[in-house]
Design a protein around this motif. Sequence first.
Motif: not given
Length: 374
Positions: A202-231
């Motif tokens: 939701e936050k990155f949708d406001q800056l979608y065209t400029i911050l798309e790459e940053k959104k992808r990186q931060m999403s991956q960071k959250v997912t990585a910690e989630q997967e690490e914790k779940v595993n």
Amino acid sequence: MSMDNLEKQLICPICLEMFTKPVVILPCQHNLCRKCANDIFQASNPYLPTRAGSLTSGGRFRCPSCRHEVVLDRHGVYGLQRNLLVENIIDMFKQESSSSKPAPERKEEMPMCDVHEEEKINIYCVTHGVPTCSMCKVFGAHKDCEVAPISSIYQTKKTELSDGIAMMVGNNDRMQGIISQLEEACRAIEENGRRQKTVVCEKFDQLYTILEEKKRQMSQKVTAEQEEKVNYIRGLTKKYGDHLEESCKIVEQGIQTMEEPEMALFLQNTKPLLKKIADASSTAHLDKVERGYENMDHYNIEFKKEGRALRSIDFIQDEEDEEEDDVDGEAAAEEGDGAQTVSGGSAVTVASVQPPAPQQTNSSPSSAKSAAST
């Protein structure tokens, strides 16, 4: 004298059972079963010549109670005097016991000694913790060991095994509770991870065209910690599950052993089983999840400052000198996120927007994995 005390006075010091007829009385006034006396005599005189099953000369052995030397004639043990008084007392004792106690259930045949094949396993070596026979105590490997009646050790070990099983059942209940908590923590981590990724998107949708790459990186960071914790939680759940399964098998084996009616077989199986119970009772090798491990609220995002920066973006004024344009260009190049486009001969500068890195907390998987077990 009570019946229990009387029974103790009628126990043979060799086989630790009640004297078997006919009872012989030694010169030192101590009594033995005739079979036990004959076994001691033969063991003490292995090379005594015999003829047609009878002795050709006398022999000697030592009383097991007082170590007095007993000298026999050519009749051997059968030349010793029978103790008729003790025999009569034993008969009276057995009659009294049979009239006051219900007839015992028929037991399976006792196991025989591996060394002395004709001897039953009827005593327990306290020193080595194994059941054995009376001949092993007198002449065998356990002659210098402390022994006890097998019935008393049977009751002690059975009580110890029963307490061990009760402790294991309690430990299994606690582990089942821990597994339930771990499963709930796993679900909470997954839910918090999904919620946090939604906030990020939701936050990155406001800056979608400029911050798309940053959104992808931060999403991956959250997912990585989630997967690490779940595993990690799932791996820990599997460890507790495996430990619980092994504990249940030990409990089942212990219950089966408790049903063993034969004391010697029971004692032969109890020692390794108690070792398994002691090993399985310890959960020190299993990690514990620290409080708040499932939390992922440290991925807070706030774009107020970046929003103001984006709203301030405007065309470069024509009256600005070229020197100012060069300074703006160098600053944009250094920040890396700036860009310049040319439209209708005018230079347009896009303000550099660099979101702050998510706030980090100490609730990381690695710190939880290294938490000391309590």
